[in-house]
Design a protein around this motif. Sequence first.
Motif, PDB file in Angstrom:
ATOM      1  N   GLY A  44      33.566 -32.941   3.191  1.00 43.77           N
ATOM      2  CA  GLY A  44      32.647 -33.835   3.896  1.00 43.77           C
ATOM      3  C   GLY A  44      32.294 -33.385   5.296  1.00 43.77           C
ATOM      4  O   GLY A  44      31.351 -33.904   5.897  1.00 43.77           O
ATOM      5  N   LEU A  45      33.024 -32.410   5.833  1.00 39.87           N
ATOM      6  CA  LEU A  45      32.826 -32.031   7.234  1.00 39.87           C
ATOM      7  C   LEU A  45      31.486 -31.330   7.479  1.00 39.87           C
ATOM      8  O   LEU A  45      30.755 -31.691   8.405  1.00 39.87           O
ATOM      9  CB  LEU A  45      33.979 -31.154   7.726  1.00 39.87           C
ATOM     10  CG  LEU A  45      33.953 -30.784   9.202  1.00 39.87           C
ATOM     11  CD1 LEU A  45      33.927 -32.030  10.081  1.00 39.87           C
ATOM     12  CD2 LEU A  45      35.157 -29.906   9.548  1.00 39.87           C
ATOM     13  N   ALA A  46      31.151 -30.349   6.680  1.00 37.66           N
ATOM     14  CA  ALA A  46      29.907 -29.591   6.903  1.00 37.66           C
ATOM     15  C   ALA A  46      28.673 -30.487   6.871  1.00 37.66           C
ATOM     16  O   ALA A  46      27.822 -30.379   7.764  1.00 37.66           O
ATOM     17  CB  ALA A  46      29.783 -28.439   5.913  1.00 37.66           C
ATOM     18  N   PRO A  47      28.526 -31.402   5.904  1.00 39.11           N
ATOM     19  CA  PRO A  47      27.326 -32.250   5.914  1.00 39.11           C
ATOM     20  C   PRO A  47      27.201 -33.122   7.172  1.00 39.11           C
ATOM     21  O   PRO A  47      26.105 -33.309   7.691  1.00 39.11           O
ATOM     22  CB  PRO A  47      27.475 -33.116   4.663  1.00 39.11           C
ATOM     23  CG  PRO A  47      28.357 -32.326   3.757  1.00 39.11           C
ATOM     24  CD  PRO A  47      29.305 -31.593   4.663  1.00 39.11           C
ATOM     25  N   VAL A  48      28.320 -33.627   7.663  1.00 40.53           N
ATOM     26  CA  VAL A  48      28.276 -34.435   8.885  1.00 40.53           C
ATOM     27  C   VAL A  48      27.872 -33.565  10.068  1.00 40.53           C
ATOM     28  O   VAL A  48      27.047 -33.957  10.897  1.00 40.53           O
ATOM     29  CB  VAL A  48      29.625 -35.142   9.137  1.00 40.53           C
ATOM     30  CG1 VAL A  48      29.655 -35.789  10.512  1.00 40.53           C
ATOM     31  CG2 VAL A  48      29.896 -36.173   8.054  1.00 40.53           C
ATOM     32  N   LEU A  49      28.434 -32.376  10.153  1.00 41.51           N
ATOM     33  CA  LEU A  49      28.088 -31.471  11.253  1.00 41.51           C
ATOM     34  C   LEU A  49      26.644 -30.994  11.155  1.00 41.51           C
ATOM     35  O   LEU A  49      25.971 -30.828  12.177  1.00 41.51           O
ATOM     36  CB  LEU A  49      29.049 -30.282  11.289  1.00 41.51           C
ATOM     37  CG  LEU A  49      30.488 -30.623  11.676  1.00 41.51           C
ATOM     38  CD1 LEU A  49      31.380 -29.399  11.540  1.00 41.51           C
ATOM     39  CD2 LEU A  49      30.557 -31.191  13.075  1.00 41.51           C
ATOM     40  N   GLN A  50      26.137 -30.797   9.945  1.00 39.10           N
ATOM     41  CA  GLN A  50      24.734 -30.427   9.780  1.00 39.10           C
ATOM     42  C   GLN A  50      23.817 -31.532  10.313  1.00 39.10           C
ATOM     43  O   GLN A  50      22.833 -31.258  10.985  1.00 39.10           O
ATOM     44  CB  GLN A  50      24.431 -30.148   8.302  1.00 39.10           C
ATOM     45  CG  GLN A  50      25.043 -28.865   7.811  1.00 39.10           C
ATOM     46  CD  GLN A  50      24.999 -28.730   6.302  1.00 39.10           C
ATOM     47  OE1 GLN A  50      25.038 -29.720   5.569  1.00 39.10           O
ATOM     48  NE2 GLN A  50      24.921 -27.492   5.830  1.00 39.10           N
ATOM     49  N   PRO A  85      31.689 -24.993   9.276  1.00 38.12           N
ATOM     50  CA  PRO A  85      31.977 -25.993  10.304  1.00 38.12           C
ATOM     51  C   PRO A  85      32.170 -25.411  11.707  1.00 38.12           C
ATOM     52  O   PRO A  85      31.719 -26.005  12.685  1.00 38.12           O
ATOM     53  CB  PRO A  85      33.247 -26.675   9.801  1.00 38.12           C
ATOM     54  CG  PRO A  85      33.179 -26.530   8.319  1.00 38.12           C
ATOM     55  CD  PRO A  85      32.565 -25.167   8.105  1.00 38.12           C
ATOM     56  N   ALA A  86      32.801 -24.266  11.821  1.00 39.14           N
ATOM     57  CA  ALA A  86      33.022 -23.668  13.147  1.00 39.14           C
ATOM     58  C   ALA A  86      31.697 -23.263  13.786  1.00 39.14           C
ATOM     59  O   ALA A  86      31.465 -23.503  14.976  1.00 39.14           O
ATOM     60  CB  ALA A  86      33.959 -22.471  13.043  1.00 39.14           C
TER      61      ALA A  86
END
Length: 150
Positions: A44-50, A85-86
């Motif tokens: 779930g992290l990448a979509p939120v960061l996008q 994510p980074a």
Amino acid sequence: MFDPRTFPERPPSEVEWEDILLRVEIAPRALRVAIDDVAPGHPGLAPVLQTAVLGERILHLQFEALAAGEPSPETADIDGIGADPAVLADDFVRLRSRTFAMVQRRGLNVWEWRVRGGPFDGATSYQLLQSTAAADGAWLKAIRSMTGTP
């Protein structure tokens, strides 16, 4: 990004202006702290960061147009956002730092800036920053939910 026109057009005083600047400035640090607590590879992290990076691109483009006295762009380029994510966190921090510097160095004159055209036509700089702070809270909450932290 939330529709900025739903927020007050101007801060009631310099205190509220300084408050919104502080809230916008600390978001990159809050992001770094929040993602440090998320398990590596969390889906779930990448979509939120996008979403956060896209919102920041939109904000930055709005302020570039305002600073130049030009009409607002219709959209932000979503190409090349990626999924690491980074890298996404670095992109967010870089964009936010540039936007913050652009706003802060111009002092209270920024209060008078108003978007011309585009999806946020008529919005003031204060409304853009209020909308951004609200969006920051939403993505920060989403990231914290991945760690079980309220």
